[in-house]
Design a protein around this motif. Structure first.
Motif, short mmCIF file in Angstrom:
data_model
loop_
_atom_site.label_atom_id
_atom_site.label_comp_id
_atom_site.label_asym_id
_atom_site.label_seq_id
_atom_site.Cartn_x
_atom_site.Cartn_y
_atom_site.Cartn_z
N ILE A 1 11.19 -0.09 -9.32
CA ILE A 1 11.00 -0.58 -7.96
C ILE A 1 11.64 0.33 -6.92
O ILE A 1 11.42 0.18 -5.72
CB ILE A 1 11.52 -2.04 -7.84
N ALA A 2 12.43 1.31 -7.37
CA ALA A 2 13.06 2.27 -6.45
C ALA A 2 12.25 3.55 -6.31
O ALA A 2 12.68 4.48 -5.63
CB ALA A 2 14.47 2.60 -6.93
N ASP A 3 11.08 3.61 -6.92
CA ASP A 3 10.26 4.82 -6.87
C ASP A 3 9.74 5.06 -5.45
O ASP A 3 9.77 4.17 -4.60
CB ASP A 3 9.10 4.71 -7.85
N SER A 4 9.25 6.26 -5.20
CA SER A 4 8.87 6.68 -3.84
C SER A 4 7.85 5.76 -3.18
O SER A 4 7.97 5.43 -2.00
CB SER A 4 8.31 8.11 -3.89
N ILE A 5 6.83 5.32 -3.93
CA ILE A 5 5.76 4.54 -3.32
C ILE A 5 6.20 3.12 -2.96
O ILE A 5 5.43 2.37 -2.35
CB ILE A 5 4.50 4.49 -4.21
N ALA A 6 7.44 2.76 -3.30
CA ALA A 6 7.99 1.45 -2.93
C ALA A 6 8.55 1.45 -1.52
O ALA A 6 8.95 0.40 -1.01
CB ALA A 6 9.08 1.02 -3.90
N SER A 7 8.54 2.61 -0.85
CA SER A 7 9.12 2.71 0.48
C SER A 7 8.09 3.10 1.52
O SER A 7 7.27 4.00 1.29
CB SER A 7 10.25 3.76 0.48
N GLY A 8 8.17 2.46 2.67
CA GLY A 8 7.29 2.82 3.78
C GLY A 8 7.60 4.19 4.36
O GLY A 8 6.77 4.76 5.07
N SER A 9 8.76 4.73 4.04
CA SER A 9 9.11 6.07 4.54
C SER A 9 8.42 7.18 3.76
O SER A 9 8.48 8.35 4.15
CB SER A 9 10.63 6.27 4.51
N PHE A 10 7.78 6.82 2.64
CA PHE A 10 7.01 7.78 1.84
C PHE A 10 5.57 7.75 2.34
O PHE A 10 4.86 6.76 2.12
CB PHE A 10 7.08 7.41 0.36
N PRO A 11 5.13 8.78 3.06
CA PRO A 11 3.81 8.71 3.69
C PRO A 11 2.64 8.80 2.71
O PRO A 11 2.62 9.68 1.84
CB PRO A 11 3.82 9.91 4.65
N THR A 12 1.71 7.88 2.84
CA THR A 12 0.47 7.89 2.07
C THR A 12 -0.66 7.49 3.01
O THR A 12 -0.43 6.94 4.09
CB THR A 12 0.48 6.91 0.88
N MET A 13 -1.88 7.76 2.60
CA MET A 13 -3.04 7.31 3.37
C MET A 13 -3.41 5.87 3.02
O MET A 13 -4.29 5.29 3.65
CB MET A 13 -4.23 8.24 3.16
N GLY A 14 -2.75 5.33 2.02
CA GLY A 14 -3.01 3.96 1.61
C GLY A 14 -3.07 3.81 0.11
O GLY A 14 -2.59 4.68 -0.63
N MET A 15 -3.69 2.73 -0.32
CA MET A 15 -3.71 2.40 -1.75
C MET A 15 -5.00 1.68 -2.10
O MET A 15 -5.54 0.90 -1.30
CB MET A 15 -2.52 1.49 -2.07
N VAL A 16 -5.48 1.93 -3.31
CA VAL A 16 -6.58 1.15 -3.88
C VAL A 16 -6.09 0.56 -5.18
O VAL A 16 -5.42 1.23 -5.97
CB VAL A 16 -7.84 2.03 -4.09
N VAL A 17 -6.38 -0.72 -5.40
CA VAL A 17 -6.08 -1.39 -6.66
C VAL A 17 -7.42 -1.61 -7.35
O VAL A 17 -8.26 -2.37 -6.88
CB VAL A 17 -5.34 -2.72 -6.45
N VAL A 18 -7.63 -0.89 -8.48
CA VAL A 18 -8.93 -0.85 -9.12
C VAL A 18 -8.79 -0.77 -10.64
O VAL A 18 -8.23 0.20 -11.13
CB VAL A 18 -9.77 0.33 -8.57
N PRO A 19 -9.25 -1.75 -11.39
CA PRO A 19 -9.69 -3.04 -10.90
C PRO A 19 -8.49 -3.89 -10.50
O PRO A 19 -7.37 -3.64 -10.95
CB PRO A 19 -10.42 -3.65 -12.11
N LEU B 1 -5.46 -0.72 2.53
CA LEU B 1 -5.28 -1.28 1.19
C LEU B 1 -6.62 -1.84 0.74
O LEU B 1 -7.15 -2.76 1.37
CB LEU B 1 -4.21 -2.38 1.18
N VAL B 2 -7.17 -1.29 -0.32
CA VAL B 2 -8.47 -1.70 -0.84
C VAL B 2 -8.28 -2.36 -2.19
O VAL B 2 -7.67 -1.78 -3.10
CB VAL B 2 -9.43 -0.50 -0.96
N LEU B 3 -8.77 -3.58 -2.33
CA LEU B 3 -8.64 -4.35 -3.56
C LEU B 3 -10.02 -4.49 -4.21
O LEU B 3 -10.89 -5.18 -3.68
CB LEU B 3 -8.05 -5.74 -3.26
N VAL B 4 -10.20 -3.83 -5.34
CA VAL B 4 -11.48 -3.88 -6.05
C VAL B 4 -11.38 -5.03 -7.05
O VAL B 4 -11.09 -4.85 -8.23
CB VAL B 4 -11.79 -2.52 -6.73
N THR B 5 -11.60 -6.22 -6.53
CA THR B 5 -11.39 -7.45 -7.28
C THR B 5 -12.46 -7.62 -8.36
O THR B 5 -13.65 -7.43 -8.10
CB THR B 5 -11.41 -8.66 -6.34
N ARG B 6 -12.02 -7.97 -9.57
CA ARG B 6 -12.92 -8.02 -10.73
C ARG B 6 -12.78 -9.37 -11.42
O ARG B 6 -11.91 -9.57 -12.26
CB ARG B 6 -12.55 -6.88 -11.68
N GLU B 7 -13.66 -10.29 -11.06
CA GLU B 7 -13.73 -11.60 -11.71
C GLU B 7 -15.05 -12.26 -11.34
O GLU B 7 -15.58 -12.02 -10.26
CB GLU B 7 -12.57 -12.49 -11.24
#
Length: 196
Positions: free
Chosen positions: A69-87, A119-125
């Motif tokens: 939980i201390a990894d880089s992507i857990a912080s808003g100070s680590f710049p990203t263009m966003g995230m996709v959760v797939v599936p 944040l894109v959620l590719v929901t699978r159900e």
């Protein structure tokens, strides 16, 4: 420096969606991919693809441990263009929709919401229960995009790979990543014109 895109993979059926996305992103070379895979996804990958989770991890530029939980992507100070959760499983959808971040994957999604990143959620159900639908509404109201992997046929797919490419392309469109994974709709074909 290339833009960074976080890719989360959960234990819902169809890890092929994530594999196709990661493979396409590697070929395009447009972004640096940061992968986090849930515990359940490890099992689904083995059962549904015959691959090892390590094979999927090798498709990403950076692979993060779900429990860190201390990894880089857990912080808003680590710049990203966003995230996709797939599936995106219904369990993960529920956690994201209600701010319950119990691992790195859901924390990274929560960061996207609080930082107003895509944040894109590719929901699978299927079928969907009322609980699922309400969680989709809650996630959408919080700023996420719910993108179920619905197959399209206007481009006349000839294979499963064509269907996967269309879904991957729709995901990339959400982040403004250029691609030619499927033909764009140009209006109805004029094939009957020659008969008149």
């Amino acid at each position: 420096m290339r833009d960074r895109l976080v890719v989360g993979v959960t234990g819902a059926s169809a890890p092929q969606l994530a594999i196709h996305l990661l493979t396409s992103l590697r070929q395009l070379g447009a972004v640096e991919t940061h992968l986090v895979v849930s515990r359940a996804a490890h099992r689904t990958i083995e059962l549904e693809t015959g691959l090892r989770p390590a094979d999927v991890a090798a498709l990403a530029d950076v692979c993060h441990q779900r429990g860190d939980i201390a990894d880089s992507i857990a912080s808003g100070s680590f710049p990203t263009m966003g995230m996709v959760v797939v599936p995106c499983s219904m369990k993960t959808l529920a956690g994201i929709a209600h701010g319950y971040s119990d691992d790195l994957l859901t924390r990274a999604a929560d960061v996207c919401l609080k930082e107003r990143r895509r944040l894109v959620l590719v929901t699978r159900e299927t079928p969907l229960s009322l609980v699922h639908l309400r969680n989709m509404v809650a996630a959408t109201e919080a700023g996420a995009v719910v993108l179920p992997p619905m197959p399209a046929f206007y481009h006349r797919p000839g294979s499963v790979d064509d269907l996967l490419a269309h879904i991957t392309g729709k995901i990339l469109d959400q982040f403004g990543i250029d691609h030619d994974l499927f033909p764009r709709w140009q209006g109805p074909r004029q094939e009957l014109g020659a008969l008149r």
